[in-house]
Design a protein around this motif. Sequence first.
Motif, mmCIF file in Angstrom:
data_model
loop_
_atom_site.group_PDB
_atom_site.id
_atom_site.type_symbol
_atom_site.label_atom_id
_atom_site.label_comp_id
_atom_site.label_asym_id
_atom_site.label_seq_id
_atom_site.Cartn_x
_atom_site.Cartn_y
_atom_site.Cartn_z
ATOM 1 N N VAL A 116 56.198 58.204 54.964
ATOM 2 C CA VAL A 116 54.922 57.885 54.322
ATOM 3 C C VAL A 116 55.147 56.758 53.319
ATOM 4 C CG1 VAL A 116 55.151 59.614 52.475
ATOM 5 C CG2 VAL A 116 52.872 58.885 53.187
ATOM 6 N N ILE A 117 54.106 55.959 53.115
ATOM 7 C CA ILE A 117 54.149 54.870 52.148
ATOM 8 C C ILE A 117 53.112 55.181 51.067
ATOM 9 C CG2 ILE A 117 53.818 52.391 51.775
ATOM 10 C CD1 ILE A 117 54.383 52.072 54.839
ATOM 11 N N VAL A 118 53.514 55.076 49.805
ATOM 12 C CA VAL A 118 52.591 55.320 48.693
ATOM 13 C C VAL A 118 52.334 53.988 47.996
ATOM 14 C CG1 VAL A 118 52.180 56.601 46.558
ATOM 15 C CG2 VAL A 118 53.506 57.649 48.402
ATOM 16 N N MET A 119 51.031 53.677 47.851
ATOM 17 C CA MET A 119 50.628 52.409 47.229
ATOM 18 C C MET A 119 49.425 52.648 46.335
ATOM 19 S SD MET A 119 50.842 49.871 50.536
ATOM 20 C CE MET A 119 50.663 48.389 49.552
ATOM 21 N N SER A 120 49.122 51.643 45.525
ATOM 22 C CA SER A 120 47.929 51.741 44.683
ATOM 23 C C SER A 120 46.697 51.442 45.525
ATOM 24 C CB SER A 120 48.008 50.776 43.499
ATOM 25 O OG SER A 120 47.974 49.449 43.956
ATOM 26 N N ARG A 121 45.640 52.135 45.201
ATOM 27 C CA ARG A 121 44.377 51.931 45.896
ATOM 28 C C ARG A 121 43.810 50.584 45.472
ATOM 29 N NH1 ARG A 121 40.146 56.610 45.522
ATOM 30 N NH2 ARG A 121 41.494 57.383 47.154
ATOM 31 N N SER A 122 43.262 49.879 46.413
ATOM 32 C CA SER A 122 42.641 48.592 46.136
ATOM 33 C C SER A 122 41.186 48.820 45.768
ATOM 34 C CB SER A 122 42.731 47.712 47.381
ATOM 35 O OG SER A 122 42.114 46.494 47.154
ATOM 36 N N ASP A 123 40.715 48.115 44.740
ATOM 37 C CA ASP A 123 39.301 48.232 44.416
ATOM 38 C C ASP A 123 38.545 47.071 45.065
ATOM 39 O OD1 ASP A 123 39.964 46.096 42.852
ATOM 40 O OD2 ASP A 123 39.494 47.054 40.947
ATOM 41 N N VAL A 124 37.237 47.067 44.896
ATOM 42 C CA VAL A 124 36.391 46.068 45.533
ATOM 43 C C VAL A 124 36.773 44.653 45.087
ATOM 44 C CG1 VAL A 124 34.009 45.258 45.764
ATOM 45 C CG2 VAL A 124 34.515 47.699 45.746
ATOM 46 N N ASP A 125 37.185 44.518 43.836
ATOM 47 C CA ASP A 125 37.504 43.206 43.291
ATOM 48 C C ASP A 125 38.974 42.830 43.451
ATOM 49 O OD1 ASP A 125 34.848 42.971 42.431
ATOM 50 O OD2 ASP A 125 35.296 44.046 40.579
ATOM 51 N N ALA A 126 39.720 43.575 44.239
ATOM 52 C CA ALA A 126 41.160 43.328 44.362
ATOM 53 C C ALA A 126 41.426 41.952 44.966
ATOM 54 C CB ALA A 126 41.808 44.400 45.222
ATOM 55 N N ALA A 127 42.522 41.396 44.525
ATOM 56 C CA ALA A 127 42.927 40.092 45.038
ATOM 57 C C ALA A 127 43.374 40.223 46.494
ATOM 58 C CB ALA A 127 44.066 39.541 44.185
ATOM 59 N N GLY A 128 43.311 39.127 47.215
ATOM 60 C CA GLY A 128 43.687 39.100 48.617
ATOM 61 C C GLY A 128 45.079 39.623 48.904
ATOM 62 N N PRO A 129 46.113 39.254 48.103
ATOM 63 C CA PRO A 129 47.466 39.737 48.414
ATOM 64 C C PRO A 129 47.590 41.258 48.392
ATOM 65 C CG PRO A 129 47.571 37.885 46.916
ATOM 66 C CD PRO A 129 46.126 38.260 47.039
ATOM 67 N N ASN A 130 46.914 41.937 47.471
ATOM 68 C CA ASN A 130 46.991 43.399 47.416
ATOM 69 C C ASN A 130 46.370 44.006 48.668
ATOM 70 O OD1 ASN A 130 47.787 45.813 46.096
ATOM 71 N ND2 ASN A 130 45.667 46.172 45.544
ATOM 72 N N ARG A 131 45.258 43.479 49.085
ATOM 73 C CA ARG A 131 44.623 43.966 50.312
ATOM 74 C C ARG A 131 45.512 43.708 51.522
ATOM 75 N NH1 ARG A 131 38.403 43.023 49.814
ATOM 76 N NH2 ARG A 131 37.945 44.983 48.803
ATOM 77 N N ARG A 132 46.123 42.543 51.585
ATOM 78 C CA ARG A 132 46.999 42.230 52.715
ATOM 79 C C ARG A 132 48.211 43.153 52.750
ATOM 80 N NH1 ARG A 132 45.681 36.897 51.259
ATOM 81 N NH2 ARG A 132 47.706 36.591 50.259
ATOM 82 N N ALA A 133 48.729 43.532 51.590
ATOM 83 C CA ALA A 133 49.859 44.465 51.534
ATOM 84 C C ALA A 133 49.438 45.833 52.072
ATOM 85 C CB ALA A 133 50.388 44.575 50.113
ATOM 86 N N ILE A 134 48.263 46.290 51.687
ATOM 87 C CA ILE A 134 47.752 47.581 52.179
ATOM 88 C C ILE A 134 47.539 47.510 53.693
ATOM 89 C CG2 ILE A 134 45.784 49.159 52.152
ATOM 90 C CD1 ILE A 134 45.546 48.542 49.134
ATOM 91 N N GLU A 135 46.954 46.423 54.164
ATOM 92 C CA GLU A 135 46.729 46.263 55.597
ATOM 93 C C GLU A 135 48.047 46.215 56.361
ATOM 94 O OE1 GLU A 135 44.272 42.803 55.830
ATOM 95 O OE2 GLU A 135 42.496 43.896 55.133
ATOM 96 N N SER A 136 49.038 45.570 55.796
ATOM 97 C CA SER A 136 50.355 45.529 56.435
ATOM 98 C C SER A 136 50.931 46.933 56.545
ATOM 99 C CB SER A 136 51.296 44.623 55.630
ATOM 100 O OG SER A 136 52.588 44.650 56.180
ATOM 101 N N ALA A 137 50.806 47.706 55.469
ATOM 102 C CA ALA A 137 51.304 49.084 55.494
ATOM 103 C C ALA A 137 50.557 49.912 56.546
ATOM 104 C CB ALA A 137 51.166 49.724 54.124
#
Length: 167
Positions: A116-137
């Motif tokens: 399992v991978i544990v990460m911080s939840r992205s909010d609506v205003d999150a920057a693109g890199p954080n969203r891309r990291a979550i999508e990669s996971a």
Amino acid sequence: MKTILVAIQNIALMTSVLEAAARLAQRTGAYIEGFPLRFGIPQYLVADLATGIPLDSYHAKSQEELAEMHRLFEAFMLTHDIPPATAGSSRPCFDWLETAPEGEDFVGSYGRAFDVIVMSRSDVDAAGPNRRAIESALFESGRPVLLAPLDAPRSIATNQEASRQTL
């Protein structure tokens, strides 16, 4: 869940992420591995953006941030009675991946080796890199991803109905 990968960042939500990972590890007796999630910036872009800021200063600041993330992770684990991993250590235990490369894609490729991978939840205003990291996971690792909320849950990996009946 015997192995947990935790993406460490210098953000306010990190305490919640670490709390969720620690509770899951304590519940399942898992090994936790933390790594610094750093968003890759091409060197030529750093040089262009760094008007007046020497490249050496940028690298020194980056190294300071890495050391701070490592200290935060290690201190949190020790505070929660999770010892460092050694050859004969019992679980739960933790370790730090010092050599994690920059870039969001690393989460997905390296995450394949964990349960399992544990990460911080992205909010609506999150920057693109954080969203891309979550999508990669989510899409590249093939593993479940626990996105920690702002406030870590009091219990994790339990049947809520059974918990209510014991009260």
